[in-house]
Structures are given as structure tokens and as C-alpha cells.
Design an enzyme around this catalytic site. Sequence first.
Site, PDB file in Angstrom:
ATOM      1  N   ASP A  33       0.807  -1.218   0.000  1.00  0.00           N
ATOM      2  CA  ASP A  33       0.000   0.000   0.000  1.00  0.00           C
ATOM      3  C   ASP A  33       0.842   1.271   0.000  1.00  0.00           C
ATOM      4  OD1 ASP A  33      -2.431  -1.247  -0.120  1.00  0.00           O
ATOM      5  OD2 ASP A  33      -2.792  -1.199   2.040  1.00  0.00           O
ATOM      6  N   HIS A  71     -11.303   7.492   4.483  1.00  0.00           N
ATOM      7  CA  HIS A  71     -10.436   8.662   4.558  1.00  0.00           C
ATOM      8  C   HIS A  71     -11.191   9.867   4.007  1.00  0.00           C
ATOM      9  CE1 HIS A  71      -6.328   6.386   4.567  1.00  0.00           C
ATOM     10  NE2 HIS A  71      -6.598   6.831   5.779  1.00  0.00           N
ATOM     11  N   ARG A 120       0.451  -1.492   7.613  1.00  0.00           N
ATOM     12  CA  ARG A 120       1.008  -0.308   6.966  1.00  0.00           C
ATOM     13  C   ARG A 120       2.025   0.426   7.839  1.00  0.00           C
ATOM     14  NH1 ARG A 120      -2.956   3.421   3.610  1.00  0.00           N
ATOM     15  NH2 ARG A 120      -0.903   3.848   2.705  1.00  0.00           N
ATOM     16  N   CYS A 151      -5.179   9.413  -3.593  1.00  0.00           N
ATOM     17  CA  CYS A 151      -4.475   8.508  -2.681  1.00  0.00           C
ATOM     18  C   CYS A 151      -3.022   8.302  -3.109  1.00  0.00           C
ATOM     19  CB  CYS A 151      -5.187   7.155  -2.618  1.00  0.00           C
ATOM     20  SG  CYS A 151      -6.715   7.162  -1.668  1.00  0.00           S
ATOM     21  N   ARG A 188      -9.966   6.292  10.583  1.00  0.00           N
ATOM     22  CA  ARG A 188      -8.504   6.172  10.622  1.00  0.00           C
ATOM     23  C   ARG A 188      -7.893   7.206  11.566  1.00  0.00           C
ATOM     24  NH1 ARG A 188      -6.419   3.169   6.288  1.00  0.00           N
ATOM     25  NH2 ARG A 188      -7.910   1.524   5.774  1.00  0.00           N
TER      26      ARG A 188
END
Length: 279
Positions: free
Chosen positions: A70, A169, A95, A263, A140
Site C-alpha cells: 500500500d 479517509h 502499513r 491517494c 482512521r
Amino acid sequence: MTPDKIMARRRFLMCRPTHFAVEYAINPWMDPAAPVDVDRAVAQWETLRRTYLDLGHRVDEIEPVPGLPDMVFAANGATVVDGRVVAVQFRDPQRADEAPAYRSWFERAGFEVFDPKHVNEGEGDVLLAGDLLLAGTGFRTAHAAHARLQEVFGRPVITLQLVDPRFYHLDTALCVLDERTVAYLPAAFSPGSQAVLRRLFPDAILATAADAAVLGLNAVSDGRNVVLPVQATGLASALQERGYVTIGVDMSEIRKAGGGPKCCTLTVRETTAVREVAR
């Protein structure tokens, strides 16, 4: 060229999806059982990078790290305003190792880097709109992280509560188009946050559920040109009616991990005093 829109040249940081994969599920878009074509993901990413370059923007690249599929989602790597960087702290352990990689890049590049102190997933949840920092929370980035942003950047922070897990997000539910205008999906926000957005941005473009479902709001605007998923045709038409130039890109392979153009794109804001603007 649209005369009433001004393009601001940007500096972006991106990460080539060399190690792209969907090996786990940390958002509703991810299905580890679905096949992923890495070559296609790289080609789509390269088209996005070339689009920025063709528009006259600068694109820096961070070296992808094996085992971090990611890391292509560079927007989550930091928040950068006025040459200051707030590092990130990821919610999910899968992550976590991206954080030191991005921090190291900024330190080597000579930026002043500040610790996040709380879970904070960078520009995925923090978007600059004029003098305001729009800060998402709910899935998040922790609400407590918003105070840290205010202390480091010295700007008003507007907390926005996300309520739909598909839009985990802020940058999946809202796009800053210029200093005064945003586009967003109302249903992605709590009633109170919807009221705040209506008050701050009475002329906002409201996206449809269909365009949000292809991550149409995960777009990148330089004030005149808006790079967005090519599938978001309704949003593109609405933007064009407002005088923006739209550039559609296919990010469907990368969308399998829950991301789109924004992103993959971290805005590196060196200062507000020095800003190259093209009309």
C-alpha cells in the site's frame, strides 16, 4: 484555458506500485481473493504521473519498499504545509512500516518533521482549503491528532466526522478544488459535519452516490485542472459546468485496494510565500 480559474503549479510525491498487491483487507474495497494485475496497476500509475508532468507540475518519487503493497498511496505518508511535515502513525499494523520510510524521505530532503503523537494518516485525512485544514476522523485518523495539526501548522482545523466505511479517509469523500470551493458526498459525513460544510462552502459541488462509488472524489485539483477517475462522468460534467478542466484517468486496478488519483499523490507544500502560479 478557462479564464476565471487559476492553476497553481504543485510539487507532488508519488510511489511507484512496484510491489502492489491486495494481501489483506483493511477497508471495504479490498478483497484478497480477487486477482490483481501489477503490470496494469503500474501502467495506470504511470499515466497519472505523466498527466501531472504534462500539466507542468513537479513529481518526486520515493523508493517503494518490498513487503509494503500500500506504499503506492503516498497521500497517507505525511501532511506537508509551509515546509513543515507532520509524520504519520498508521492505524493498521500492515502499513506501519510505511511511516518511517516516508519520514526518512522528508528528513533527507531537508524538511522539518514533527511527530504525530496519535494515529494520523496524513493527507488522506487532512486537506488544506485556503487557510483551513479540513481534518477527517471516524475510521482512521484519531480526533486527538487534530490538535497536533493546529499546533504545528498554526491554522484553524475543522473536524469532519466520516460515517460511511466505504469512505474511510476524508480524501475519498471530499476534494478541495481551489481555496474557496470543494466537492463532497454529503452522506459520507455526520449531520453536524454536513452542516459545517454547508456553512463553510455554500457553493460546493455535491457528488452523486454513483460517482463516489468509483472514488470520483479521490481527485487532484490545481485550481483549474482536476484529475479524477474517468468513470466519474457525472462529477466531471458538474466540474466542467463550473469552469474546471477535467482530465479522466483510469485507476480501476489500484481502486481494488481502495485508492484513486489523490491517494497516490501527496502534495509537498514548501511555503505559502513562494508560490508559482500560471494563468
